[in-house]
Design a protein around this motif. Structure first.
Motif, PDB file in Angstrom:
ATOM      1  N   ALA A  89       0.465  -1.238  -0.008  1.00  0.00           N
ATOM      2  CA  ALA A  89      -0.609   0.105  -0.252  1.00  0.00           C
ATOM      3  C   ALA A  89       1.024   1.581   0.256  1.00  0.00           C
ATOM      4  O   ALA A  89       0.485   1.945  -0.603  1.00  0.00           O
ATOM      5  N   MET A  90       2.032   1.661   0.654  1.00  0.00           N
ATOM      6  CA  MET A  90       3.065   2.202   1.329  1.00  0.00           C
ATOM      7  C   MET A  90       3.669   2.553  -0.335  1.00  0.00           C
ATOM      8  O   MET A  90       3.820   3.328  -0.878  1.00  0.00           O
ATOM      9  N   LEU A  91       3.778   1.113  -1.167  1.00  0.00           N
ATOM     10  CA  LEU A  91       5.360   1.640  -2.443  1.00  0.00           C
ATOM     11  C   LEU A  91       3.755   2.269  -3.131  1.00  0.00           C
ATOM     12  O   LEU A  91       4.087   3.100  -4.642  1.00  0.00           O
ATOM     13  N   MET A  92       2.688   1.795  -3.401  1.00  0.00           N
ATOM     14  CA  MET A  92       1.323   2.362  -4.502  1.00  0.00           C
ATOM     15  C   MET A  92       1.205   3.768  -4.110  1.00  0.00           C
ATOM     16  O   MET A  92       1.148   4.285  -4.538  1.00  0.00           O
ATOM     17  N   SER A  93       1.742   4.119  -2.911  1.00  0.00           N
ATOM     18  CA  SER A  93       1.295   5.400  -2.723  1.00  0.00           C
ATOM     19  C   SER A  93       2.174   6.641  -3.307  1.00  0.00           C
ATOM     20  O   SER A  93       3.141   6.324  -4.289  1.00  0.00           O
ATOM     21  N   ASP A  94       2.846   7.353  -2.408  1.00  0.00           N
ATOM     22  CA  ASP A  94       3.454   8.532  -2.314  1.00  0.00           C
ATOM     23  C   ASP A  94       5.590   7.989  -2.517  1.00  0.00           C
ATOM     24  O   ASP A  94       5.603   8.887  -1.612  1.00  0.00           O
ATOM     25  N   SER A  95       5.396   7.398  -2.502  1.00  0.00           N
ATOM     26  CA  SER A  95       6.738   6.321  -2.917  1.00  0.00           C
ATOM     27  C   SER A  95       8.471   7.141  -3.807  1.00  0.00           C
ATOM     28  O   SER A  95       9.052   6.209  -3.373  1.00  0.00           O
ATOM     29  N   LEU A  96       7.694   7.947  -4.203  1.00  0.00           N
ATOM     30  CA  LEU A  96       8.339   8.618  -4.822  1.00  0.00           C
ATOM     31  C   LEU A  96       9.753   9.479  -4.354  1.00  0.00           C
ATOM     32  O   LEU A  96       9.034  10.291  -4.055  1.00  0.00           O
ATOM     33  N   PRO A  97      10.459   9.502  -4.674  1.00  0.00           N
ATOM     34  CA  PRO A  97      11.282  10.275  -3.641  1.00  0.00           C
ATOM     35  C   PRO A  97      11.065  11.746  -3.582  1.00  0.00           C
ATOM     36  O   PRO A  97      11.025  12.938  -5.276  1.00  0.00           O
ATOM     37  N   THR A 144      12.158   2.737 -13.273  1.00  0.00           N
ATOM     38  CA  THR A 144      13.542   2.173 -12.254  1.00  0.00           C
ATOM     39  C   THR A 144      13.762   3.310 -11.180  1.00  0.00           C
ATOM     40  O   THR A 144      14.178   2.929 -10.774  1.00  0.00           O
ATOM     41  N   LYS A 145      12.972   4.287 -11.128  1.00  0.00           N
ATOM     42  CA  LYS A 145      13.409   5.128  -9.886  1.00  0.00           C
ATOM     43  C   LYS A 145      12.636   4.802  -8.870  1.00  0.00           C
ATOM     44  O   LYS A 145      13.503   4.944  -7.943  1.00  0.00           O
ATOM     45  N   TRP A 146      11.661   4.451  -9.207  1.00  0.00           N
ATOM     46  CA  TRP A 146      10.407   4.150  -8.217  1.00  0.00           C
ATOM     47  C   TRP A 146      10.626   2.530  -7.508  1.00  0.00           C
ATOM     48  O   TRP A 146      10.871   2.193  -6.123  1.00  0.00           O
ATOM     49  N   LEU A 147      11.270   1.632  -8.154  1.00  0.00           N
ATOM     50  CA  LEU A 147      11.072   0.041  -7.827  1.00  0.00           C
ATOM     51  C   LEU A 147      12.614   0.790  -7.026  1.00  0.00           C
ATOM     52  O   LEU A 147      12.837  -0.756  -6.467  1.00  0.00           O
TER      53      LEU A 147
END
Length: 439
Positions: A89-97, A144-147
């Motif tokens: 759930a957190m990964l699908m949220s605002d997890s981009l730097p 790529t940046k996200w994962l």
């Protein structure tokens, strides 16, 4: 009359030939009406530079489509389903730097989207991408940046903990009763809040337990090269999942849990299944599930039924929820017995009591409906990504390539005898679990 003018065949012989031809045409038409024409996708495979298997599925029908499905499959085993749920759930949220937008808000302008799935054995991160270069290249750069290094933020974790339901998830409770500790012991564990550090650690465990990467859809040569480069970068520190040590699981015993008192409002049921080893076993579960939902929905005291099949590689299972109406339950009498006969949900886990096993017409109607639906589904990249990640498993008895090459033959040759044999093999009635909720 000369010999040259004599008919080649006598009238009785001609009549016999015409009858034979008529029967042959009738049989061909009958065979054609019972067969289903389905596409046979092609499967290619390669590995990333870090050794992660990549499986690419494509078919001619997709050559003019811009939709590509990308799936990362993991097998990081834990009994703490709340930890898996929160991490994804957190990964699908605002997890981009340096971002306050969710990943899907960032992907939307690129005609792309992200999703996730998990069960007690597998975890899946999914992406739907546009294969046109102007969309694909920036999408691949973003993911790529996200994962590679997601930013799990403290404020997002605190908000999630506040908003998360304080009641135990019914699916988790049933799952735990089937495969792990008793349901009562697991309830408290599933409600325990995980720390942010646990989230970070669990995401790392995902990266250390990769099963495969699946690509479903059409790609130009340039798009293939771009995708390969991106997958090499994303999976740079990925590791192949190791076979987990076999956990000694208790043999589930049929039980019923009652929650509260009053009028019966809802029941939630589950049953353990044997691993699906053949396509015909998979077909059997589709028909059985449709029969279960249809049979229960026909009863006047039931509002609706929902069913889910979790066909994981080692410990698959099925669970369903029944929502009851406010109408009083009618006791069958001699006059209304056929119309209002009450069917206990538990009876449908016994092969010999399943309506589509008992009645050939019911079976054939469900099979025909399944075939019709399959003709549409088999043209969808999204459906094939579901088959790749949740039905056919790279390290299981039924692989994606086997499914793609053989599913049409299995569908067209499927019989009532195949159905009954498969259900007898797959269903384990002794494992039946039920939660009754009153209000």
């Amino acid at each position: 009359m000369s010999d040259s003018n004599k008919p080649l065949f006598s009238r009785p012989v001609l009549a016999a030939i015409m009858l034979f031809c008529t029967l042959a045409i009738w049989l061909l038409n009958l065979t054609a009406s019972n067969s289903t024409t389905l596409p046979t996708p092609k499967v290619e495979a390669w590995s990333t530079t870090s050794g992660i298997p990549v499986v690419w599925l494509k078919q001619e029908a997709w050559e003019n489509s811009n939709k590509v499905e990308l799936r990362f499959v993991f097998r990081s085993v834990t009994t703490n389903t709340a930890l898996i749920e929160t991490t994804l759930a957190m990964l699908m949220s605002d997890s981009l730097p340096l971002s306050t937008a969710s990943i899907n808000q960032r992907l939307a302008p690129l005609a792309a989207s992200a999703n996730s799935y998990y069960d007690h054995e597998n975890q899946v991160i999914g992406l739907t991408l546009n294969n046109e270069t102007d969309y694909l290249l920036p999408s691949l750069s973003l993911i790529t940046k996200w994962l590679k290094d997601p930013d799990f933020k403290r404020r997002t974790f605190d908000n999630w903990q506040t908003q998360r339901s304080k009641s135990p998830n019914a699916q988790h409770v049933l799952e735990d009763a089937l495969f792990f500790d008793s349901a009562e012991e697991q309830v408290s564990k599933n409600l325990m809040p995980a720390s942010l550090e646990h989230i970070v650690d669990y995401y790392q465990s995902l990266k250390n337990a990769v099963v495969a990467i699946y690509v479903v859809g059409d790609l130009t040569l340039k798009a293939q090269q771009s995708l390969r480069t991106a997958l090499n970068a994303i999976s740079q520190d990925f590791k192949i999942a190791k076979d987990p040590a076999e956990k000694i699981q208790h043999e589930p015993i049929s039980s019923t849990i009652q929650q509260n008192q009053g009028d019966l409002w809802q029941t939630r049921s589950a049953i353990a299944l044997k691993p699906v080893a053949t396509i015909k076993e998979w077909i059997s579960l589709q028909i059985w599930g449709a029969d279960l939902v249809s049979t229960l929905n026909k009863q006047q005291h039931i509002d609706f039924v929902q069913l889910a099949l979790t066909l994981s590689p080692k410990n698959p299972w099925a669970w369903w929820s029944i929502q009851y109406s406010n109408n009083p339950i009618i006791t069958p009498t001699a006059s209304n017995e056929k119309m209002d006969q009450l069917i206990n949900a538990k009876s449908l886990v016994f092969t010999e009591q399943v309506p589509s096993v008992q009645d050939e017409k019911t079976f054939q109607a469900l099979l025909d409906a399944f075939k019709t639906q399959l003709e549409t589904q088999a043209l969808s990249p999204t459906w094939w990504s579901y088959i790749a990640t949740q039905i056919a498993h790279l390290d299981g008895p039924l692989t994606l390539e086997q499914f793609a090459n053989n599913y049409q033959e299995a569908v067209n040759s499927f019989t009532a005898e195949d159905y009954q044999t498969a259900l007898s093999q797959l269903l384990t009635p002794s494992s039946y679990q039920e939660i009754q909720v009153y209000q």
